[in-house]
Structure formats: C-alpha cells, structure tokens
Motif scaffolding. Structure first.
Motif, PDB file in Angstrom:
ATOM      1  N   UNK A 312       8.286  -0.327 -28.356  1.00  0.00           N
ATOM      2  CA  UNK A 312       9.632  -0.884 -28.489  1.00  0.00           C
ATOM      3  C   UNK A 312      10.646  -0.184 -27.589  1.00  0.00           C
ATOM      4  N   UNK A 313      10.268   0.945 -27.027  1.00  0.00           N
ATOM      5  CA  UNK A 313      11.138   1.613 -26.068  1.00  0.00           C
ATOM      6  C   UNK A 313      10.878   1.021 -24.685  1.00  0.00           C
ATOM      7  N   UNK A 314      10.874  -0.283 -24.668  1.00  0.00           N
ATOM      8  CA  UNK A 314      10.621  -1.069 -23.469  1.00  0.00           C
ATOM      9  C   UNK A 314      11.882  -1.850 -23.123  1.00  0.00           C
ATOM     10  N   UNK A 315      11.893  -2.436 -21.959  1.00  0.00           N
ATOM     11  CA  UNK A 315      13.041  -3.232 -21.542  1.00  0.00           C
ATOM     12  C   UNK A 315      12.719  -4.715 -21.661  1.00  0.00           C
ATOM     13  N   UNK A 316      13.642  -5.453 -22.248  1.00  0.00           N
ATOM     14  CA  UNK A 316      13.563  -6.909 -22.270  1.00  0.00           C
ATOM     15  C   UNK A 316      14.500  -7.429 -21.186  1.00  0.00           C
ATOM     16  N   UNK A 317      13.960  -8.110 -20.205  1.00  0.00           N
ATOM     17  CA  UNK A 317      14.744  -8.581 -19.069  1.00  0.00           C
ATOM     18  C   UNK A 317      14.698 -10.098 -18.979  1.00  0.00           C
ATOM     19  N   UNK A 367       9.168  12.526 -23.917  1.00  0.00           N
ATOM     20  CA  UNK A 367       9.698  11.820 -25.066  1.00  0.00           C
ATOM     21  C   UNK A 367      10.595  10.648 -24.779  1.00  0.00           C
ATOM     22  N   UNK A 368      10.464  10.025 -23.595  1.00  0.00           N
ATOM     23  CA  UNK A 368      11.302   8.878 -23.286  1.00  0.00           C
ATOM     24  C   UNK A 368      10.568   7.842 -22.468  1.00  0.00           C
ATOM     25  N   UNK A 369      10.707   6.563 -22.844  1.00  0.00           N
ATOM     26  CA  UNK A 369      10.059   5.467 -22.131  1.00  0.00           C
ATOM     27  C   UNK A 369      11.038   4.681 -21.285  1.00  0.00           C
ATOM     28  N   UNK A 370      10.666   3.465 -20.887  1.00  0.00           N
ATOM     29  CA  UNK A 370      11.511   2.656 -20.002  1.00  0.00           C
ATOM     30  C   UNK A 370      12.925   2.441 -20.531  1.00  0.00           C
ATOM     31  N   UNK A 371      13.067   2.174 -21.832  1.00  0.00           N
ATOM     32  CA  UNK A 371      14.403   1.904 -22.377  1.00  0.00           C
ATOM     33  C   UNK A 371      15.258   3.159 -22.421  1.00  0.00           C
ATOM     34  N   UNK A 372      14.635   4.319 -22.634  1.00  0.00           N
ATOM     35  CA  UNK A 372      15.401   5.564 -22.642  1.00  0.00           C
ATOM     36  C   UNK A 372      16.026   5.842 -21.279  1.00  0.00           C
ATOM     37  N   UNK A 373      15.356   5.396 -20.220  1.00  0.00           N
ATOM     38  CA  UNK A 373      15.777   5.743 -18.869  1.00  0.00           C
ATOM     39  C   UNK A 373      16.978   4.951 -18.381  1.00  0.00           C
TER      40      UNK A 373
END
Length: 447
Positions: A312-317, A367-373
């Motif tokens: 869920x720490x992903x980006x929805x585009x 500790x960080x994925x695409x959405x954290x960045x």
C-alpha cells in the motif's frame, strides 16, 4: 473546473544515506539497523524512478535533500569545538544522537508537508504546512529545511501559502501527507480531503496502540484543515486501526492509498471501516463524485505481508485513458501472497489495470517505499508555471544529476563513517553543487 495535474515531488536521496534504525515502529528500518548502505545506488534508484515516470508523461519533480549532519542540533545538546571535535565527541559519548544528526529520513518526502490544492481552499491558493515530525528526535528538525525549501520552490504569494509547522508538542504531532490523501473527479475539481490519525490527545478514552507509537493526532489534522481553509463538508477525519499500528503500520500510507475517486486499502486499515467509507461517500456526494473502494481482505494479504512488501506504500497514478497504474517496489513481486493478489487485481477489470515496478531496495531497507518518497502537489497550469522550474524532472536535469551523484556520493557508508569529518565535507560540497544545478542559490543555511 480548471485544468490541473498532479506533480510528484520525489525526495532526492542525500549523500549520507545510512541505516541507523532510529524509527521505532518502522519494522524495515529497525531490522536493518547499523548495516552498510550504498548512497550512490540509493540516489540512482530514485532518479531512475523519477525519469521513467516523467518519460511516461506524469508530472515529476525533485525535492532536494537536506544538509547532513545536523551540526546545529549536535551543538544545541552540548557538543562543542570544531566540526571534527563535535563528531568525535558525539561518537564517543552519544552515538545514537550522532546517528540522529545524520538521519537519512528527509528522503521520504511524503512526511515533508500536507498539501491542499487551490480548488479546495477558501482563498483559492495552494496551501502547504510543513510537518513538525516531533515524534522522533532524528526527524524533529526536518521542518526547518522543509519550510525553507517549500518557500523557495513555491515563492509566488499570489498562488501559494507555506505555513509554519504546528506547535512542536505531542498534542499537535504531525507526520505530513503520509496520513493525508485527496479524492476528486479530476485534479482541478473541488475535492474531499481525507485525514487519518492514530490518537486523540485530549480524549484519553480513545483507542490507541499498545506497542508502537501513534504518530498523528486528530488535533494536528484538524489544525491543518483550519489553516488551509478547507470546507468542513468536504473534509473527513478517520481513526487508524490501533491494532495495525502495533503490527508496523506506522503511517496510513503503509496500509491505504487513494487517488481520483479510488481508495485502495486493507480491510484492517481503519478503526471503523464502515463509518469511514460512509463519511467519504457522503463528502464526495457534495462534489458529484462516487467513491470507488478497492478493498484487500486479510485472507488474501495478511497485514504482515502488506508491511513486508509495502503493497500500500505504492503510488496510484492516473493515466490518460482514465485507468490507473500502481507503482510498486520489487518486494511486491517477491512476496507470494502479494504477487498473487496483484495479478488478480490488474486482471479484474477494476480501475487499476497496470503495475509499474521499480527497484528501490536501498529505500525499502530503510523503511520507505514509492509513496514515502514523494509529495503530491496538484497544480493548475498557471500554478505550475509559477513554481520554481529548475526542479522539474527532464532528460536534461537527469543528465546533470546522474554525474553529480557519481561525482559526490560514496558507494558504501558504515556506522563508523558518521564520525568522519571528511564525509561531512563531502556532503556539504555535494549540496553546494546541487544548489547550482537546480538554480536555487542560498537553499541551504550554512551559518
């Protein structure tokens, strides 16, 4: 409705990227404490992601790294002498505090601020509030440079407002956009702003996690809504499930992500799932939009797998055809339950019909994925033209940043390197060079 696009401002990983394991409650960060890191690889992985998404037509920009080490904080807590003396003394007497001064966490730009687009605010300007991040020492000073950076990028006072952070007290604990999202029929349309909190400061009877800290308060979220001039009818506050916080879901963006009218979430994300969805539906009804929830059942993806893979720490585009792509890390493919679920998701005929996968191993281990960045900033065409143009990701900027990384970044940093004054000098030289590349002289306060 005005034409608008969502810009993703990705944090550029800094030259001191390291694994200090400072974030209690962030399982990945804690599990990799004191292992060797590769700053060069981390920065290049992030740049490759930015370039690839920009090449596909998504609006992409760079958020500059913060200066490290934080000598101001080290001197504030009693270390003195030359910079080399300060590092040596801190290494001998308080290595954890030294690690805090070198923290790589500003790379996770989702925590830099909360952003409300002009179509939601009372004065018709884009509003930013830098997060105070007061839950952890290693993050508690980030708001100083975050505010400075936002004011440099969004300097046009007719278009933008950058607020000071909330008071740095537990009652107003604020972790930024990691606990905030927005729903609307289009980026330029009036929307619904959704704030998720972990605890209520002034209601001791409210449910709270027992093992790990809840980092966002209801009071902080309400204060930001007031500062930004949001319409109460189009603002929703929801409690995070305290049980999933205790399973490593330290921010809402580890268990849910939204975009457009889609909420992609785990069934255990919220303390009261039905009430939360009902509130969002009613608020979206005020702007003639329908909520499209994509619910992931525990039987399909247990919380432990969601946390391990950062599903869920992903980006929805939003793509040009109206469907959505989900930007995921490699770890999603490597987790059997998550990989199986995602294959069914894109084949289901729902709003998410494509997976875009990136290798972000260096960030994931910390500790960080695409959405954290990334920090999401919806801008009209005029607003986009009014912001600083030097940070927009283009082929030319990419061609300048890659050799900059290769010139200034080490390929290995170990815990003992944090006592090395030469590393501090290398980091300062890199950022001084970056100011020139991005056209942001004076971005950093070197006093």
């Amino acid at each position: 409705m005005r034409n608008a696009r969502e810009f993703n401002f990705d944090g550029l990983v800094g030259p001191s990227h390291n694994y200090a394991g400072l974030s209690f409650g962030n399982v990945a960060s804690f599990n990799n404490v004191k292992s060797a890191s590769n700053p060069r690889q981390a920065a290049l992985q992030g740049l490759a992601k930015m370039r690839a998404l920009a090449a596909r037509g998504f609006a992409q920009a760079v958020m500059p790294p913060q200066a490290r080490p934080n000598f101001r904080m080290l001197r504030q807590v009693g270390f003195s002498g030359t910079d080399g003396d300060v590092l040596a003394q801190a290494w001998r007497e308080a290595p954890v505090i030294l690690s805090c001064a070198w923290s790589a966490s500003p790379m996770w730009t989702a925590n830099a601020a909360t952003v409300s687009p002009s179509s939601d605010t009372a004065d018709g300007r884009v509003h930013f509030t830098a997060a105070n991040l007061n839950n952890k020492l290693h993050r508690a000073d980030e708001h100083v440079q975050a505010t400075r950076t936002l004011r440099a990028l969004f300097a046009n006072a007719d278009r933008f407002v950058v607020h000071d952070p909330l008071p740095s007290t537990p009652a107003f604990a604020d972790e930024g956009a990691a606990n905030h999202t927005r729903f609307a029929s289009a980026y330029g349309a009036a929307g619904v702003e959704f704030f998720v909190y972990g605890r209520v400061e002034f209601d001791p009877s409210a449910a709270a996690p027992k093992k790990y800290p809840a980092r966002q308060t209801l009071e902080a979220s309400q204060a930001i809504a007031r500062l930004h001039g949001l319409d109460a009818a189009r603002t929703v506050f929801a409690a995070q499930n305290p049980d999933v916080i205790d399973q490593g879901v330290f921010h809402n963006d580890v268990i849910a992500v939204g975009n457009g009218n889609v909420l992609f979430y785990h069934e255990q994300a919220f303390a009261d799932e039905a009430t939360t969805l009902d509130a969002l539906r009613r608020a979206l009804g005020a702007v003639d939009a329908d909520l499209a929830p994509v619910r992931v059942a525990t039987s399909a993806v247990p919380v432990a797998d969601a946390v391990a893979s950062y599903l869920f720490n992903s980006q929805l585009l939003s793509k040009r055809d109206g469907r959505m792509a989900l930007v995921v890390p490699h770890e999603c493919r490597e987790n059997a339950a998550v990989s199986s679920y995602l294959a069914e998701l894109v084949a289901s005929g729902g709003p998410i019909d494509e997976l875009v996968e990136f290798d972000l191993r260096q960030s994931m281990r910390n500790g960080g994925g695409p959405a954290c960045l990334r920090l999401r900033v919806s801008l009209t065409d005029d607003e986009a033209a009014a912001m600083h143009q030097g940070v927009i990701m283009t082929e030319d900027l990419y061609a300048q940043l890659v050799p900059w990384v290769e010139r200034h970044y080490r390929d290995r940093v170990e815990p003992r390197d944090l006592a090395d004054p030469q590393l501090a000098r290398e980091c300062a030289a890199a950022l001084e060079d970056l100011e020139r590349i991005l056209g942001l002289p004076g971005l950093y306060d070197w006093s």
